[in-house]
Each structure stands twice: as C-alpha cells, then as structure tokens.
Scaffold this motif. Structure first.
Motif, short mmCIF file in Angstrom:
data_model
loop_
_atom_site.label_atom_id
_atom_site.label_comp_id
_atom_site.label_asym_id
_atom_site.label_seq_id
_atom_site.Cartn_x
_atom_site.Cartn_y
_atom_site.Cartn_z
N ARG A 156 -6.89 4.44 -8.06
CA ARG A 156 -8.27 5.26 -8.11
C ARG A 156 -8.46 6.29 -6.81
N LEU A 157 -7.94 5.77 -5.52
CA LEU A 157 -8.18 6.63 -4.42
C LEU A 157 -7.43 8.05 -4.50
N ILE A 158 -5.89 7.72 -5.19
CA ILE A 158 -4.94 8.67 -5.45
C ILE A 158 -5.75 9.99 -6.33
N ARG B 286 -0.85 12.34 -1.18
CA ARG B 286 -1.87 11.73 -0.61
C ARG B 286 -1.28 10.54 0.72
N MET B 287 -2.04 10.54 1.73
CA MET B 287 -2.03 9.35 2.44
C MET B 287 -3.24 8.78 2.91
N LEU B 288 -3.15 7.66 3.71
CA LEU B 288 -4.31 6.99 4.03
C LEU B 288 -4.43 7.01 5.55
N ASN B 289 -5.67 7.13 6.09
CA ASN B 289 -5.87 7.26 7.64
C ASN B 289 -5.78 5.80 8.00
N ALA C 78 -8.78 15.40 -0.79
CA ALA C 78 -8.19 15.92 0.70
C ALA C 78 -6.71 15.27 0.60
N PHE C 79 -6.04 15.75 1.36
CA PHE C 79 -4.58 15.23 1.37
C PHE C 79 -4.73 13.61 2.07
N ILE D 31 0.86 -1.24 0.13
CA ILE D 31 -0.14 0.02 0.00
C ILE D 31 0.81 1.21 -0.19
N GLN D 32 1.95 1.10 0.74
CA GLN D 32 2.62 2.58 0.82
C GLN D 32 3.45 2.76 -0.33
#
Length: 454
Positions: free
Chosen positions: A372-374, A344-347, A379-380, A329-330
């Motif tokens: 897709r999420l990026i 971007r980053m994921l919570n 939002a950041f 993921i990273q």
C-alpha cells in the motif's frame, strides 16, 4: 470343375470382412476376409448362428439384433476374441414386400486407431495437468524467500528442512498470516519432489458442494454446468509433487471422510467416472485452528487428525520474532518496488514505528501495508505522514497503567484479556491454558468466548 460365378469372385476378391445372416442370425454368406479377421476358416462359419459364436467369445456385440430391432443402418465398435477393435456397420436388406430378409455387415480393424485415440487422450490429460500446474505455480515465490533471522524462525526452518527429505505428512500450525503456505513451499522445494507441482487446495474457500469436483475432478456431463470434456482434479494434478491442504480445519465432516480416504489410498474416481485414478503426492496441511480441541468438540475426525499430525510444525507469530520485521520490510520494499516500477525507501521514523507495531495480521498484514505504501506514496522516501493512523504511535506516550480514563474493572478486564491472549498463543488447548493460569477449563472456555479470543 465348378462353374465360375462372377458375383462370388467379386465378393471374395474384396478381401474385406463381409458377413450375411438371415433375420434369425444364421450365417448364409461369408467372405474369406472374415475368416482372416477373426482367425478362423471362413467356410466353418457357414450355417452357424452369430448368437452361438458370441457365446463362444468370437466377437461381441452383434450387428444382427441391432438391425432387426431398428430396421436401419447401424454402426458400432466390436471386440474380437484376440482383443481387436472393429468398426462394424450393419445394413438391412428387404425383399419386394419390404420384409427384412438379410443383414449384411462389414468391418474395419480400428485397433491401432483406438490405441492412438487413447494415447491422444492421455497426452491431452497430461497437457491439461501441466497447464493447470503452471497456472498454480506462476505466482510462486522463491523457496529461499522466507526470512529467518530470529532464533524461533530458524528453528522452524531447520525442522522443515529436516522433514523435507522424507514423504511424511506435515501439519503446519500458526495464526492466520504467519506464512504457513510459504513454509509449505519451502518444504516442497527442499524435498525430492521439488521438480513436481505444488498444488494448493484452500479448504475454506471452496464451497462444500463443489469440493469433491475440485479435488477429484469430473467427467464430461457429470453434472449440470460441467465443462465439456471434463476436468482434472487438484489431487490428480499434484501427482509426483506436493498436495497442500490449506485451512484444513474448515473441512466439513462429510468432506473430512473423503480427504481421509484419499490420504489412505491415494486412489479415487473423478465425479461421474468409472476409471480409478492413482496420484502419487506428498501431503502437507495447514490450519490456524486448534485441531485437538476440535476433535474433543467432535467437529474434526480423530482418525484424520492423527493422519495429518504426523509431524506438527508451529510457526510463531510475527510479534514473537521481532528480529524478522526489519529484513521482512526490506524484502517487501524491494519486491514491490520492482513489481510496480517505483523505487521507494522508508525513513528511520517509519521503520521504528513498524518495528514497534503489534502485527495481529502477522506477515500478511506487514506485506499488505508495504504494498500500500509503495503504490500510494509520491516521494522516493516514505515519511511518517504516509502511514495510516493505526500504524502511528500515540503522541501522548503515557503508560496504560497510569491511564485513569478507565475504571478499575476495565483495567482488570484488559489485563485479563492480554494474559488470555498470551496463553492462547503459547498453549494449544484450553486444558493447558487452565493449568498455566490456575483456573478451571470451563472458566477458560467461558472467558475466551467473552473476549472473542480465537
């Protein structure tokens, strides 16, 4: 003392290859230059037949019969006894009654030009190979891009690195999307052929009718629609590097024969060509099919299977190496953030959801979701509401075994399907699945079809 003849003096002073025959091919006049070109005494040619001289190997083909046939100027390439290449022009000479009485031919040595032409063609072919190679490689990822935190994946990479040092055929096995192509590149980059090309052939994507032309290439005019000048094939482009046959299990029986011959001999002809081509490549293949079962079902040649399956390497699905999910993921977040210039980053909740997901599409599915999420998030920090619904856990959070909305038969079938899927992932043949689950092999085949388990 012989009388001086102005026309004879001019004729011989030209120092060119000039030869005159009658319509029957008998030489009636020859310049001194002709003797020098063919390595003989010019006077010895007088009165001889050009047909006899051709049989003796002095030169071929002849100007005389071509001019006699067409009654007009002809130009062609002639080969001398020493291998020289001559550009010959033949001219008809007519009398007042328009009857053909003489054939005059003259030539120029073009041996050096022919060698230059051959060199240019070879250079052009090499430039095309490099150009196509660059196109194939421009999207190539770094060979260290494989993530291997899990014990299972570290073991696979260790084996891949070990076999990379020898030109043994490797067969990469695993479900669709597990990273077989990336593993093929990894082996290539760890091998002695790392400076050569890595040429991928998607056997499932090329139409059967075009497969031979794509793999072996074709000459100019080989078929309707062929590119002018012909085209180099993927097998030829792979020379000094690695030929990667992806989805090799999708090959038709007809094309399996062609691939088998290529693997055995590494020699082939372009479509419509007569020149044998040798390609020094290392072979790596990949498939998500059970080739042993395909051999039993007569849909895959046994001899080709044994050729490909020298070193089989099974890549485990992502659900069996959960330790790799977070670093993957990273890695994908960093990659696509750079590519689309969107940091971007994921919570933590999103990260937790993704680590718990059953990735039926494996690494490819995870990569596509992160991309897709990026590109869709504003939002950041990407929140759980940004996730598609299929990647969110059920809010009810109850055990499936306590779900009384399904009948006992439905529960039994669901559990049976899960056990079959698990066995299918672990064992490659239906015979082994039957032994593990304690049922007959025909029953296993029937139930796999029932639940549409590949």
């Amino acid at each position: 003392m012989a009388e001086w003849n102005e026309y004879e003096a001019i004729f011989h002073s030209l120092q060119e290859d000039i030869l005159v025959t009658d319509p029957n091919g008998i030489i009636v006049k020859v310049s001194e230059g002709t003797g020098m070109v063919y390595g003989v005494n010019a006077n010895d040619l007088m009165g001889k037949s050009v047909y006899e001289l051709e049989r003796e190997g002095l030169f071929t083909p002849l100007a005389t019969p071509l001019v006699v046939k067409d009654k007009k100027r002809v130009t062609f390439v002639q080969t001398g006894s020493d291998g020289k290449k001559l550009l010959v022009t033949g001219l008809p000479v007519f009398d007042d009654a328009k009857e053909l009485v003489r054939i005059v031919s003259y030539s120029h040595d073009i041996t050096e030009l022919m060698e230059i032409k051959a060199g240019m063609e070879e250079m052009s072919s090499e430039m095309e190979r490099v150009k196509n190679e660059l196109e194939q490689l421009k999207q190539r990822q770094d060979d260290e891009g494989l993530i291997a935190r899990s014990h299972e994946m570290r073991k696979v990479m260790a084996t891949g690195k070990q076999v990379a040092g020898v030109d043994v055929n490797v067969l990469l096995l695993g479900e669709s999307g597990v990273g077989k192509t990336e593993m093929g590149r990894y082996i290539h980059h760890k091998s002695n052929r790392r400076n050569g090309p890595f040429i991928e052939v998607n056997c499932g994507a090329i139409p059967e009718s075009l497969f031979e032309a794509e793999l072996f290439g074709y000459e100019d005019g080989a078929f309707t629609g062929a590119r002018k000048g012909g085209r180099m094939g993927l097998a030829e482009m792979a020379s000094t590097g690695t030929l990667f046959l992806d989805e090799v299990g999708e090959l038709s029986l007809q094309n399996q024969v062609k691939v088998l011959k290529l693997i055995q001999e590494k020699r082939f002809y372009r479509l419509g060509g007569t020149k044998e081509i040798h390609s020094d490549f290392r072979l790596i293949s990949a498939t998500n099919k059970d080739l042993e079962e395909a051999v039993q079902e007569k849909t895959f040649r046994e001899d080709l299977f044994f050729r490909l399956n020298v070193v089989p390497l099974m890549i485990p699905p992502l659900r069996d190496r959960k330790e790799d999910i977070l670093p993957l993921i990273q890695s994908f977040v960093d990659h696509f953030s750079r590519q689309y210039k969107r940091k971007r980053m994921l919570n933590k909740i999103v990260m937790h959801e993704l680590t718990q997901h059953v990735w039926r599409g494996n690494v490819r599915e995870l990569m596509n979701l992160i991309e897709r999420l990026i590109v869709t998030s504003d939002a950041f920090v990407i929140q759980e509401e940004d996730l598609p619904q299929t990647y969110k856990s059920s809010s009810e959070n109850y055990s499936e075994m306590n779900n009384f909305s399904e009948t006992l038969q439905e529960t039994v079938e669901r559990v049976e399907k899960e056990r079959l899927e698990q066995a299918r992932r672990q064992f490659r043949t239906t015979t082994r699945i039957a032994d593990a689950l304690g049922m007959s092999q025909p029953t296993v085949v029937r139930k796999l079809k029932k639940y549409r388990i590949q």
